[in-house]
Design a protein around this motif. Structure first.
Motif, PDB file in Angstrom:
ATOM      1  N   LEU A 274       0.814  -1.215   0.000  1.00 11.58           N
ATOM      2  CA  LEU A 274       0.000   0.000   0.000  1.00 11.58           C
ATOM      3  C   LEU A 274       0.845   1.260   0.000  1.00 11.58           C
ATOM      4  CD1 LEU A 274      -2.848   1.259   0.149  1.00 11.58           C
ATOM      5  CD2 LEU A 274      -2.684   1.105   2.649  1.00 11.58           C
ATOM      6  N   ASP A 275       2.036   1.212   0.552  1.00  8.35           N
ATOM      7  CA  ASP A 275       2.844   2.438   0.642  1.00  8.35           C
ATOM      8  C   ASP A 275       4.263   2.259   0.094  1.00  8.35           C
ATOM      9  OD1 ASP A 275       3.804   0.779   2.573  1.00  8.35           O
ATOM     10  OD2 ASP A 275       3.517   2.169   4.253  1.00  8.35           O
ATOM     11  N   GLU A 276       4.443   1.295  -0.822  1.00  7.46           N
ATOM     12  CA  GLU A 276       5.755   1.092  -1.447  1.00  7.46           C
ATOM     13  C   GLU A 276       5.578   0.884  -2.946  1.00  7.46           C
ATOM     14  OE1 GLU A 276       8.681  -1.093   1.663  1.00  7.46           O
ATOM     15  OE2 GLU A 276       7.058  -2.328   0.845  1.00  7.46           O
ATOM     16  N   ALA A 277       6.338   1.636  -3.735  1.00  2.50           N
ATOM     17  CA  ALA A 277       6.221   1.524  -5.183  1.00  2.50           C
ATOM     18  C   ALA A 277       7.535   1.905  -5.837  1.00  2.50           C
ATOM     19  CB  ALA A 277       5.095   2.416  -5.708  1.00  2.50           C
ATOM     20  N   VAL A 278       7.689   1.475  -7.078  1.00  2.12           N
ATOM     21  CA  VAL A 278       8.769   1.955  -7.941  1.00  2.12           C
ATOM     22  C   VAL A 278       8.109   2.598  -9.152  1.00  2.12           C
ATOM     23  CG1 VAL A 278      10.783   1.376  -9.339  1.00  2.12           C
ATOM     24  CG2 VAL A 278      10.361   0.164  -7.183  1.00  2.12           C
ATOM     25  N   ILE A 279       8.442   3.861  -9.384  1.00  4.07           N
ATOM     26  CA  ILE A 279       7.900   4.586 -10.531  1.00  4.07           C
ATOM     27  C   ILE A 279       8.987   4.662 -11.588  1.00  4.07           C
ATOM     28  CG2 ILE A 279       7.026   6.809 -11.348  1.00  4.07           C
ATOM     29  CD1 ILE A 279       5.743   7.109  -8.560  1.00  4.07           C
ATOM     30  N   MET A 280       8.635   4.240 -12.796  1.00  2.75           N
ATOM     31  CA  MET A 280       9.596   4.196 -13.897  1.00  2.75           C
ATOM     32  C   MET A 280       9.212   5.165 -14.999  1.00  2.75           C
ATOM     33  SD  MET A 280       9.763   0.072 -13.913  1.00  2.75           S
ATOM     34  CE  MET A 280       8.152   0.018 -13.115  1.00  2.75           C
ATOM     35  N   THR A 281      10.184   5.890 -15.486  1.00  4.86           N
ATOM     36  CA  THR A 281       9.992   6.771 -16.642  1.00  4.86           C
ATOM     37  C   THR A 281      11.014   6.383 -17.690  1.00  4.86           C
ATOM     38  OG1 THR A 281      11.473   8.445 -15.709  1.00  4.86           O
ATOM     39  CG2 THR A 281       9.119   8.673 -15.254  1.00  4.86           C
ATOM     40  N   GLY A 282      10.611   6.461 -18.954  1.00  6.75           N
ATOM     41  CA  GLY A 282      11.496   6.039 -20.030  1.00  6.75           C
ATOM     42  C   GLY A 282      11.513   7.019 -21.178  1.00  6.75           C
ATOM     43  N   VAL A 283      12.662   7.072 -21.863  1.00  5.96           N
ATOM     44  CA  VAL A 283      12.833   7.936 -23.029  1.00  5.96           C
ATOM     45  C   VAL A 283      13.485   7.114 -24.138  1.00  5.96           C
ATOM     46  CG1 VAL A 283      13.947  10.011 -23.939  1.00  5.96           C
ATOM     47  CG2 VAL A 283      13.112   9.986 -21.583  1.00  5.96           C
ATOM     48  N   LEU A 284      12.946   7.214 -25.344  1.00  6.66           N
ATOM     49  CA  LEU A 284      13.520   6.511 -26.490  1.00  6.66           C
ATOM     50  C   LEU A 284      14.840   7.166 -26.895  1.00  6.66           C
ATOM     51  CD1 LEU A 284      10.246   6.048 -28.534  1.00  6.66           C
ATOM     52  CD2 LEU A 284      11.697   4.163 -27.740  1.00  6.66           C
ATOM     53  N   THR A 285      15.826   6.343 -27.232  1.00  7.90           N
ATOM     54  CA  THR A 285      17.134   6.874 -27.611  1.00  7.90           C
ATOM     55  C   THR A 285      17.869   5.874 -28.499  1.00  7.90           C
ATOM     56  OG1 THR A 285      19.247   7.682 -26.775  1.00  7.90           O
ATOM     57  CG2 THR A 285      18.189   5.956 -25.504  1.00  7.90           C
ATOM     58  N   ASP A 286      18.772   6.380 -29.310  1.00  9.87           N
ATOM     59  CA  ASP A 286      19.623   5.508 -30.126  1.00  9.87           C
ATOM     60  C   ASP A 286      21.003   5.322 -29.507  1.00  9.87           C
ATOM     61  OD1 ASP A 286      17.931   4.762 -32.263  1.00  9.87           O
ATOM     62  OD2 ASP A 286      18.158   6.737 -33.174  1.00  9.87           O
ATOM     63  N   GLU A 287      21.292   6.107 -28.480  1.00 14.17           N
ATOM     64  CA  GLU A 287      22.594   6.033 -27.826  1.00 14.17           C
ATOM     65  C   GLU A 287      22.440   5.389 -26.450  1.00 14.17           C
ATOM     66  OE1 GLU A 287      25.172   6.896 -29.568  1.00 14.17           O
ATOM     67  OE2 GLU A 287      23.932   7.690 -31.212  1.00 14.17           O
ATOM     68  N   ALA A 288      23.457   4.649 -26.037  1.00 13.64           N
ATOM     69  CA  ALA A 288      23.392   3.988 -24.727  1.00 13.64           C
ATOM     70  C   ALA A 288      24.783   3.835 -24.143  1.00 13.64           C
ATOM     71  CB  ALA A 288      22.723   2.621 -24.859  1.00 13.64           C
TER      72      ALA A 288
END
Length: 516
Positions: A274-288
């Motif tokens: 109820l009070d623990e989470a992981v929030i993920m955000t992503g961006v497309l890219t050709d470089e890594a």
């Protein structure tokens, strides 16, 4: 020879054990035995067959030529139904066990089955940035076809076996939906065979009423034979940021904040309590950065939701680069987290390295072999639900999920809902930010009782002007169903196109109150 004797002796002991325990008891309480020994190898054979077929179609360029002929065959079947007196409703002839929905369609036995063998990519139009496909094309098939050409589609719903037809007639969502909306909102045209056998094309400018009424109609307005879907340029990687968040209010605030940022190509949340989470955000890219590349889709890799949980346990943020196609299908190998209930040791490193290449078993085969005992067990002690609620109601919704179900992890996926005509749209006159709350697993709530608890959930979702995905078990009455969904355009078209004698109403097709 000694190895053969060992295998033979092992199989004999297994058969004796099954005979002693009883086949039904083994299938219910030790289902992993049957899944590992039979369904995983059979699933591999299924995949090989469909991959070889898709390769042959691509090499021979036969799909566009044969499409018109196959559509004419569908039209002929519908006209034959009319000649016979239109005595029964029509439905697709695809067996109910082949669908990804856990619901078993009993109507297939009593309705007129129209055979629809349409499973190919028809055309890639780079100038218009549109791909034209048949309804049984799967997400795994489509991304494998488009990615080498440098294209993808804006919304790629998670599981490989989800089909274009199912995602249009039902719905589909992905972590890019906060920009592009639901799967239906990325489609620019549909082609359908109607109840009179005619073939029509509809789009926002051509037969627009039908175009907006088709999504969520579950095949009760006509037979989908082709769809045109927007394409966007594909990139090699998704750069993912993992951020653990604690405290329900902070989780909701952070998730809402990230969902409103258009610079995020992807936004997703996994709640582990109820009070623990992981929030993920992503961006497309050709470089890594080579040291941070994680090919999470490789068979020996940890299941994605378990991998994400490590950031929560370590209480640290992180950045990774995941190959795009691996990211699009990141929850496929573990069927989100459902596979842990079927193969409890499935994420064990030994199992992954030895047998992970066979995972996951086909959902359709799991349905086909589940038997009545397992079906009832799942119905009473298992939940698979996606509820779509306004983002402003997120905190209250999660609290309701916790009290009524107490199932974790919970999947959070934001999406933009435009004010288009049809069954699903915001209450006001403007586009609104919504969130899909996905609960999959065994409820830990002590007062959980399948029918009563789900009716309570459905009541809450209606009260906040939310919607229930129709692949799942639905317990609403007809009045409650049409209170949740806007049936004005749908019913108007069913009247105008003489659908009432040809197809059941969507409620009668999917709701338990109508089917029992």
């Amino acid at each position: 020879m000694s190895a053969l004797w060992s295998v033979g002796a092992g199989l004999l002991l297994l058969l004796l054990w099954v005979r002693h325990r009883g086949l039904e008891a083994v299938l219910v309480h030790h289902r992993w035995v049957f899944v590992c020994l039979f369904l995983l190898p059979l699933s591999i054979l299924f995949d090989i067959y469909y991959q070889l077929r898709a390769w042959a179609v691509w090499r021979l360029h036969s799909a566009p030529r044969q499409h018109a002929q196959r559509v004419r065959h569908i039209q002929e079947q519908v006209r034959e139904w009319k000649k016979e007196g239109s005595k029964r409703y029509m439905c697709t002839g695809r067996p109910g066990w082949l669908t990804v929905s856990l619901r078993v369609g009993k109507y297939k036995k009593t309705h007129k089955n129209i055979m629809i063998n349409l499973m190919d990519v028809l055309e890639v139009d780079s100038e218009r940035q549109v791909v034209r496909v048949e309804p049984l094309v799967s997400m795994g098939q489509l991304t494998a076809y488009l990615n080498p050409m440098g294209w993808t589609i804006p919304v790629v719903p998670e599981l490989d076996d989800l089909t274009v037809g199912g995602l249009i007639m039902g719905t589909g969502i992905e972590s890019s939906s906060h920009i592009y909306g639901l799967f239906q909102h990325t489609c620019v045209a549909y082609e359908l065979v109607l109840a009179d056998g005619s073939l029509v094309r509809c789009s926002p400018t051509e037969n627009s009423d039908l175009f907006y009424a088709v999504p969520w109609s579950c095949g009760t307005l006509g037979f989908l034979v082709a769809a045109e879907i927007k394409m966007i340029p594909a990139k090699k990687y998704v750069k993912i940021h993992y951020k653990p968040v604690r405290g329900l209010q902070k989780i909701c605030e952070k998730f809402t904040e990230e969902s409103k940022k258009k610079e995020n190509n992807f936004v997703e949340g996994l709640m582990y309590s109820l009070d623990e989470a992981v929030i993920m955000t992503g961006v497309l890219t050709d470089e890594a950065e080579q040291s941070k590349i994680n090919r999470i889709g490789n068979y020996y890799k940890p299941w994605f939701f378990k991998h994400v949980e490590k950031y929560l346990k370590a209480d640290k943020t992180g950045v990774e680069y995941i190959p795009s196609r691996h990211y699009y299908h990141r929850h496929t190998r573990s069927i989100f987290w459902e596979l842990q209930d079927i193969i409890p040791f499935g994420n064990n490193p030994v199992f992954r390295y030895l047998f992970g290449w066979m995972v996951p078993p086909k959902i359709s085969l799991l349905k086909l072999t589940q038997g009545e005992a397992i079906r009832k067990l799942y119905e009473q002690h298992h939940v698979v639900q996606d509820m779509l609620v306004p983002m402003k109601s997120l905190e209250k919704s999660i609290q309701t999920f916790h009290v009524d179900l107490n199932v974790y992890p919970i999947w959070l996926c934001p999406f933009i809902l435009p004010n288009n005509p049809g069954m699903v749209h915001p209450k006001g006159n403007e586009t609104e930010l919504y969130v899909d709350i996905g609960a999959y697993g065994e409820p830990k709530s002590k007062q959980f009782e399948a029918r009563a608890s789900m009716r309570q959930m459905e009541k809450f979702v209606r009260s906040v002007h939310g919607f229930q995905m129709l692949y799942a078990d639905c317990y609403m009455t007809r009045e409650e169903f049409w209170d949740m969904f806007d049936g004005s355009l749908y019913h108007k078209l069913r009247e105008q196109m003489n659908c009432k004698d040809a197809f059941p109403e969507v409620y009668d097709k999917i709701c338990k109150a109508a089917r029992h």
